[in-house]
Enzyme design. Sequence first.
Site, PDB file in Angstrom:
ATOM      1  N   LYS A  94     -11.414  -5.091   4.005  1.00 48.92           N
ATOM      2  CA  LYS A  94     -11.554  -5.172   5.462  1.00 48.92           C
ATOM      3  C   LYS A  94     -10.679  -6.340   5.922  1.00 48.92           C
ATOM      4  O   LYS A  94     -10.386  -7.245   5.140  1.00 48.92           O
ATOM      5  CB  LYS A  94     -13.029  -5.464   5.813  1.00 48.92           C
ATOM      6  CG  LYS A  94     -13.431  -5.086   7.195  1.00 48.92           C
ATOM      7  CD  LYS A  94     -13.942  -3.655   7.280  1.00 48.92           C
ATOM      8  CE  LYS A  94     -14.318  -3.322   8.714  1.00 48.92           C
ATOM      9  NZ  LYS A  94     -14.824  -1.977   8.872  1.00 48.92           N
ATOM     10  N   GLY A 194     -24.918  -0.110  22.397  1.00 53.40           N
ATOM     11  CA  GLY A 194     -23.470  -0.108  22.207  1.00 53.40           C
ATOM     12  C   GLY A 194     -22.956   1.302  22.393  1.00 53.40           C
ATOM     13  O   GLY A 194     -23.136   2.163  21.539  1.00 53.40           O
ATOM     14  N   GLY A 196     -19.752   2.376  22.918  1.00 51.26           N
ATOM     15  CA  GLY A 196     -18.285   2.379  22.845  1.00 51.26           C
ATOM     16  C   GLY A 196     -17.795   3.670  22.226  1.00 51.26           C
ATOM     17  O   GLY A 196     -18.349   4.747  22.463  1.00 51.26           O
ATOM     18  N   VAL A 198     -17.989   5.038  19.250  1.00 51.80           N
ATOM     19  CA  VAL A 198     -18.943   5.836  18.465  1.00 51.80           C
ATOM     20  C   VAL A 198     -20.205   6.131  19.278  1.00 51.80           C
ATOM     21  O   VAL A 198     -20.670   7.270  19.337  1.00 51.80           O
ATOM     22  CB  VAL A 198     -19.319   5.093  17.152  1.00 51.80           C
ATOM     23  CG1 VAL A 198     -20.310   5.928  16.345  1.00 51.80           C
ATOM     24  CG2 VAL A 198     -18.084   4.786  16.325  1.00 51.80           C
TER      25      VAL A 198
HETATM   26  P1  NAD Z   1     -16.530  -0.245  20.195  1.00 55.60           P
HETATM   27  O1  NAD Z   1     -15.945  -1.605  20.302  1.00 55.60           O
HETATM   28  O2  NAD Z   1     -15.788   0.909  20.764  1.00 55.60           O
HETATM   29  O3  NAD Z   1     -17.993  -0.227  20.847  1.00 55.60           O
HETATM   30  C1  NAD Z   1     -18.909  -1.257  20.687  1.00 55.60           C
HETATM   31  C2  NAD Z   1     -19.698  -1.354  21.988  1.00 55.60           C
HETATM   32  O4  NAD Z   1     -20.744  -2.303  21.811  1.00 55.60           O
HETATM   33  C3  NAD Z   1     -18.851  -1.810  23.176  1.00 55.60           C
HETATM   34  O5  NAD Z   1     -19.041  -0.931  24.260  1.00 55.60           O
HETATM   35  C4  NAD Z   1     -19.423  -3.214  23.475  1.00 55.60           C
HETATM   36  O6  NAD Z   1     -19.353  -3.549  24.844  1.00 55.60           O
HETATM   37  C5  NAD Z   1     -20.852  -3.060  23.001  1.00 55.60           C
HETATM   38  N1  NAD Z   1     -21.548  -4.318  22.705  1.00 55.60           N
HETATM   39  C6  NAD Z   1     -21.065  -5.466  22.176  1.00 55.60           C
HETATM   40  N2  NAD Z   1     -22.039  -6.390  22.088  1.00 55.60           N
HETATM   41  C7  NAD Z   1     -23.168  -5.808  22.553  1.00 55.60           C
HETATM   42  C8  NAD Z   1     -24.517  -6.226  22.710  1.00 55.60           C
HETATM   43  N3  NAD Z   1     -24.904  -7.456  22.361  1.00 55.60           N
HETATM   44  N4  NAD Z   1     -25.430  -5.353  23.215  1.00 55.60           N
HETATM   45  C9  NAD Z   1     -25.054  -4.101  23.571  1.00 55.60           C
HETATM   46  N5  NAD Z   1     -23.781  -3.649  23.457  1.00 55.60           N
HETATM   47  C10 NAD Z   1     -22.865  -4.481  22.964  1.00 55.60           C
HETATM   48  O7  NAD Z   1     -16.820  -0.024  18.637  1.00 55.60           O
HETATM   49  P2  NAD Z   1     -17.061   1.360  17.894  1.00 55.60           P
HETATM   50  O8  NAD Z   1     -15.772   1.808  17.310  1.00 55.60           O
HETATM   51  O9  NAD Z   1     -17.841   2.269  18.770  1.00 55.60           O
HETATM   52  O10 NAD Z   1     -17.968   0.877  16.670  1.00 55.60           O
HETATM   53  C11 NAD Z   1     -19.320   0.544  16.879  1.00 55.60           C
HETATM   54  C12 NAD Z   1     -19.900  -0.017  15.590  1.00 55.60           C
HETATM   55  O11 NAD Z   1     -19.786   0.957  14.560  1.00 55.60           O
HETATM   56  C13 NAD Z   1     -19.185  -1.258  15.054  1.00 55.60           C
HETATM   57  O12 NAD Z   1     -20.114  -2.119  14.456  1.00 55.60           O
HETATM   58  C14 NAD Z   1     -18.243  -0.703  14.006  1.00 55.60           C
HETATM   59  O13 NAD Z   1     -17.950  -1.642  12.996  1.00 55.60           O
HETATM   60  C15 NAD Z   1     -19.067   0.423  13.460  1.00 55.60           C
HETATM   61  N6  NAD Z   1     -18.274   1.483  12.855  1.00 55.60           N
HETATM   62  C16 NAD Z   1     -17.335   2.126  13.595  1.00 55.60           C
HETATM   63  C17 NAD Z   1     -16.578   3.133  13.012  1.00 55.60           C
HETATM   64  C18 NAD Z   1     -15.546   3.900  13.800  1.00 55.60           C
HETATM   65  O14 NAD Z   1     -15.074   4.945  13.332  1.00 55.60           O
HETATM   66  N7  NAD Z   1     -15.196   3.455  15.001  1.00 55.60           N
HETATM   67  C19 NAD Z   1     -16.782   3.476  11.659  1.00 55.60           C
HETATM   68  C20 NAD Z   1     -17.784   2.808  10.944  1.00 55.60           C
HETATM   69  C21 NAD Z   1     -18.510   1.805  11.548  1.00 55.60           C
END
Ligand code: NAD
Length: 363
Positions: A94, A194, A196, A198
Amino acid sequence: MTSEIIDANDIKCISPVFGNLSFDNHEQIVFCNDSETGLKAIIGIHNTTLGPALGGTRMWQYDNEADALNDVLRLSRGMTFKSAITGLNLGGGKAVIIGDAKTQKTDALMRRFGEFVHSLNGKYITAEDVGMETRDMDIVREVTPHVTGISEEKGGAGNPSPITAYGVYMGMKAAAKYKFGSDNLDGKKILVQGIGHVGETIVDLVTKEGAQVIISDINKVQLEKVSKKYGATIHHDLDVYGLDVDIYAPCALGATINDNTIHNLKAKIIAGAANNQLHDEIKHGRLLKDKGIAYAPDFLINAGGIINVYAELVGYGKEEIKRKTENIYNTTLDIFTLAEKDNITTHRAALNIAQSRLDAKKN
Ligand code: NAD
């Protein structure tokens, strides 16, 4: 000679890397610095027993370097077990870039980061994580082939988030089957923290199945948008842990299950996308078990994204990606059964299966 008692925190200061509590026999840690672009990054390679270390790059405004190091150590280790349990021939790695992705990310910075990735000759392969877009990976691709998650126009599998969300949904349904006797989510109250890349897709999937969805996010614009689009209820207070819901889906950042939150939790299932949801895997895993909360291990159910990027390396088509992601349902059910049989936490059960695959390769 006087013998002094050394405090654990002092040792951490003296040995910030190998003495770090999150250090777990990592193979290599690379600190990347470039004054011209302002790049400050750390690449963590945890284990390459099963193959090259693949894992996304996170750009985040860490409070200090120690937090960034801690994050990359924890996240890279998680990737080793994620790939192992998913049956992929990949190791765990990572990267973190220290900075604000909205204001400090430039094409030059991403290109320079790509050059550092290239210098590792394929031992580490990057992809996107929080703060990254497919477009950023396209820029990294200009300087190194050791990158996945690039756009479909450039020959990649595109944004992995929808597949990650689908895998989490599979894990959530398996957890429901175990806990409620049926995997039907119709009428279930689901909190998505969250929304975002996902989280929003999870809202979409569970809404289509008839769930009542509550959403929480620090981004007010996104909250309004998702609420309007799917009819989800906004919970404005960020303290969501005491909400009376059936399922809590952590999809923001890690370690939300910690000493401050665990005693308030009312959810019967935890199944979400965030990495490293348990602040302390052993202690909080055990407390969840004692409270009767069915925890679907994060590194197992959020593996859809890595399946998607792995496809770029080995040439899988969409059908195979879907099949492998759907299999998260069966593996999650197996983990619940194993944990119950051996009276261990689901996290431990998942780690045991992943570790046995690593051991088999080593021997
Ligand atoms: P993203 O940045 O698109 O979304 C994260 C969301 O969380 C954002 O909308 C942000 O505003 C919100 N957020 C941040 N702090 C917060 C809080 N304290 N309370 C509520 N909301 C809050 O990220 P993503 O790509 O959707 O990934 C989400 C999680 O899943 C991450 O932890 C990431 O590591 C994990 N993940 C993602 C993937 C992928 O394919 N994108 C794969 C495996 C794991």
